[in-house]
Scaffold this active site. Structure first.
Site, PDB file in Angstrom:
ATOM      1  N   SER A 155       1.028  -1.352   0.068  1.00 20.36           N
ATOM      2  CA  SER A 155       0.142  -0.180  -0.033  1.00 20.36           C
ATOM      3  C   SER A 155       1.165   1.042   0.053  1.00 20.36           C
ATOM      4  O   SER A 155       2.254   1.081   0.564  1.00 20.36           O
ATOM      5  CB  SER A 155      -0.943  -0.062   1.226  1.00 20.36           C
ATOM      6  OG  SER A 155      -1.285   1.484   1.151  1.00 20.36           O
ATOM      7  N   TYR A 168      -1.407  -0.405  10.956  1.00 23.32           N
ATOM      8  CA  TYR A 168      -1.369  -0.902   9.487  1.00 23.32           C
ATOM      9  C   TYR A 168      -0.109  -0.702   8.582  1.00 23.32           C
ATOM     10  O   TYR A 168       0.071  -1.581   7.768  1.00 23.32           O
ATOM     11  CB  TYR A 168      -2.944   0.016   8.415  1.00 23.32           C
ATOM     12  CG  TYR A 168      -2.843  -0.433   7.405  1.00 23.32           C
ATOM     13  CD1 TYR A 168      -4.052  -1.625   6.599  1.00 23.32           C
ATOM     14  CD2 TYR A 168      -2.894   0.217   6.396  1.00 23.32           C
ATOM     15  CE1 TYR A 168      -4.282  -1.860   5.122  1.00 23.32           C
ATOM     16  CE2 TYR A 168      -2.941   0.372   4.446  1.00 23.32           C
ATOM     17  CZ  TYR A 168      -4.090  -1.051   4.668  1.00 23.32           C
ATOM     18  OH  TYR A 168      -4.152  -1.202   3.099  1.00 23.32           O
TER      19      TYR A 168
END
Length: 274
Positions: A155, A168
């Protein structure tokens, strides 16, 4: 037919980017093994992909004429991973491509000191250790055949920090580190390992994605406004489409990228360039 004659494993295939990659691979001629947890996980505050969604992905892929095997498995569980890869090898004999797409966006929405031990462990176990377990299971066969491509879906949160998304971001940064180390480990065996970093991907209803909406929810952003708000941070004034990520994954899976390993391919419309 860039993947004709190749067998590809895609985790997180029930919906979202996993489904998008599976469909693009099927269109390119690959035979597929589609893996998803197929049920909710305690501690994740939103519904995860279901068995019926996984089967729907398979039905869509079979329209292209290839073979498709579906397996429900939890990437947190070594026995599940070994069983899934064993079924894949029983079906196809060899595996040429692995897409590590299984991941969660929450529990998030907290400052670092507010994250509980269980929340931290859950995020790392799914988003980072899950990819490592899949690689452990698949790589020996790739090494033996001196061929393979592993694509880890990271990501932009693996490149920069995001407020209130420490778990995350840590997992996705770690996935890039794992990618680079593994690329060096397996380069002598012609097994390539790369990371793909999506930006803000639109939740296209065709793929039943909901990742962006869950990120917005964790940030207390109104659901009916979240796309417009996220677009404001995009230099190209548009959200990323699932097909954009699937196309990048197809490139990394195919022979056109045969000299590409240990790299991070970012598809974010310029977001991380600032």
């Amino acid at each position: 037919m860039l993947l004709q004659g190749k067998n590809a494993v895609v985790t997180g295939a029930a919906r979202g980017l996993g489904r998008a990659c599976a469909l693009r691979f099927a269109e390119a001629g690959a035979d597929l093994v589609l893996i998803d947890v197929g049920q909710d996980i305690a501690g994740v505050p939103y519904p995860l992909g279901s068995e019926s969604q996984l089967e729907h992905t398979a039905e869509l892929c079979r329209k292209y004429g290839g073979s498709v095997l579906t397996v429900t498995a939890d990437v947190r569980e070594p026995r599940d991973v070994e069983r899934a890869v064993g079924q894949a090898l029983d079906r196809y004999g060899t595996l040429q491509v692995l897409v590590n797409g299984a991941g969660i966006a929450a529990p998030s929405g907290k400052a670092v000191h507010e994250i509980t031990e269980d929340e931290w462990d859950l995020m790392i176990d799914v988003d980072l250790s899950g990819a490592w377990r899949m690689m452990k299971a698949v790589v020996p066969g790739m090494v033996e055949q001196h061929a393979g491509s592993i694509i880890n879906i990271s990501s932009t949160a693996g490149l920069v920090g995001y407020r209130h998304f420490a778990g995350y971001s840590a997992a996705k940064h770690g996935l890039i580190g794992l990618t680079k180390a593994a690329a060096l480990d397996y380069a002598p065996f012609r097994v390539r390992v790369n990371a793909l970093c999506p930006g803000s991907v639109r939740d296209d209803p065709v793929f039943e994605g909901r990742m962006l909406a869950e990120i917005a929810r964790s940030l207390d952003v109104a659901v009916d406004e979240h796309e417009q708000i996220f677009v404001q941070a995009q230099p190209m004034n548009a959200l990323i489409e699932p097909d954009d990520i699937a196309g990048a994954a197809l490139y990394l899976a195919g022979d056109d990228s045969r000299q590409v390993t240990g790299t991070t391919l970012t598809v974010d419309g310029g977001f991380s360039a600032r």
